[in-house]
Motif scaffolding. Structure first.
Motif, PDB file in Angstrom:
ATOM      1  N   MET A 128       0.819  -1.204   0.000  1.00  0.00           N
ATOM      2  CA  MET A 128       0.000   0.000   0.000  1.00  0.00           C
ATOM      3  C   MET A 128       0.858   1.260   0.000  1.00  0.00           C
ATOM      4  N   VAL A 129       0.883   1.936  -1.128  1.00  0.00           N
ATOM      5  CA  VAL A 129       1.509   3.256  -1.188  1.00  0.00           C
ATOM      6  C   VAL A 129       0.549   4.247  -0.541  1.00  0.00           C
ATOM      7  N   THR A 130       1.028   4.988   0.440  1.00  0.00           N
ATOM      8  CA  THR A 130       0.145   5.908   1.149  1.00  0.00           C
ATOM      9  C   THR A 130       0.935   7.048   1.778  1.00  0.00           C
ATOM     10  N   HIS A 131       0.244   8.139   2.031  1.00  0.00           N
ATOM     11  CA  HIS A 131       0.814   9.209   2.846  1.00  0.00           C
ATOM     12  C   HIS A 131      -0.051   9.429   4.084  1.00  0.00           C
ATOM     13  N   ASP A 132      -1.074   8.572   4.248  1.00  0.00           N
ATOM     14  CA  ASP A 132      -2.071   8.734   5.297  1.00  0.00           C
ATOM     15  C   ASP A 132      -1.531   8.176   6.620  1.00  0.00           C
TER      16      ASP A 132
END
Length: 286
Positions: free
Chosen positions: A224-228
């Motif tokens: 999962m690519v995320t910035h959250d």
């Protein structure tokens, strides 16, 4: 970083619900192994000397600054972006050695959800979900419809959504339809690109919980690519961080909090990150 803060980070990680925990995995449990990867667009080098392992059955959150190559890495693993050098092994097989038939078989084990959903506006929800099935499977129209409805239910959408067009859906529903399509072929690995981007906090939290539930019930491995930050705290078993064109740290949340790397200190020690921490941990953050 103080020893007290590291201990608190370990405690915070331990407080997560037990089903999220991933025990130390043996080498046989590495489902994606990337070594010495270099990717460049012309003279612009995106990553160089990148190493990363993704373990079976985990949710690996992958973070990095904007434009640093998080999504490029996903596309390179999928074979959508050409690498300059390095090796990528999936399920123990070097993808460069696979013939066309073997490559197609591998692709069937992948599910991909792009950032904005990437639904086809001219197709209904049901037809969007059926696209991978039509490409890889030979099924009757009735069975295609039945399987699409199963996937809709799996992601928590009502049956009457099947015949709607993407323009009739909310942002959260678009994300769920895109996830249903990613699950169409019952994949072993699901790649998610910024899955909670654009969702309100309640919708994002619900989506995180959906991912965790699907991982547990279907035995998925999730990249999962995320910035959250909320996703990193609540859904991810481990986190990988990209900076300086390579993976600078990988491990549980405590590893990120304990790092002295400037980018990680800014990302996980900034005001927004501090606000997400438990109160007792936040009070002792330096």
């Amino acid at each position: 970083m103080s020893e007290q803060r590291i201990q608190q980070a370990d405690t915070a990680q331990a407080r997560r619900p037990a089903p999220h925990a991933t025990p130390a995995a043996a080498d046989d449990d590495v489902v994606i192994r990337v070594r010495d990867l270099k990717v460049a667009f012309g003279e612009k080098v995106i990553m160089d000397g990148l190493d990363l392992d993704v373990m079976r059955g985990e949710i690996l959150g992958f973070v990095g600054g904007s434009g640093q190559g998080k999504s490029v890495l996903t596309r390179t693993i999928l074979g959508l972006v050409e690498k300059a050098h390095g090796t990528i092994e999936v399920f123990g097989e070097d993808v460069d050695t696979l013939n066309m038939v073997q490559r197609r078989a591998l692709e069937r084990r992948f599910g991909v959800m792009f950032q904005q959903g990437a639904l086809f506006s001219a197709l209904s929800v049901k037809q969007n979900i059926q696209l991978p099935m039509r490409e890889y499977l030979e099924l009757s129209p009735g069975l295609l419809d039945e399987m699409a409805m199963v996937k809709l239910d799996l992601v928590g959408l009502p049956a009457d959504a099947a015949d709607k067009s993407p323009s009739e859906l909310s942002g959260g529903m678009i994300k769920r339809v895109a996830l249903a399509r990613a699950l169409a072929l019952d994949p072993d690995i699901v790649f998610l690109d910024e899955p909670t981007s654009g969702l309100d906090p309640i919708g994002a939290a619900d989506f995180d919980q959906l991912i965790v539930t699907l991982k547990q019930t279907l035995g998925l491995t999730v990249f999962m690519v995320t910035h959250d930050l909320d996703s990193l705290y609540s859904a991810c078993d481990r986190i990988g961080a990209l900076a300086d064109k390579r993976v600078i740290a990988v491990g549980p949340l405590a590893t990120m909090l304990a790092s002295d790397h400037p980018w990680l200190k800014a990302y996980f020690g900034g005001e927004r990150a501090r606000a997400r921490m438990p109160a007792d941990q936040r009070e002792n953050t330096v």
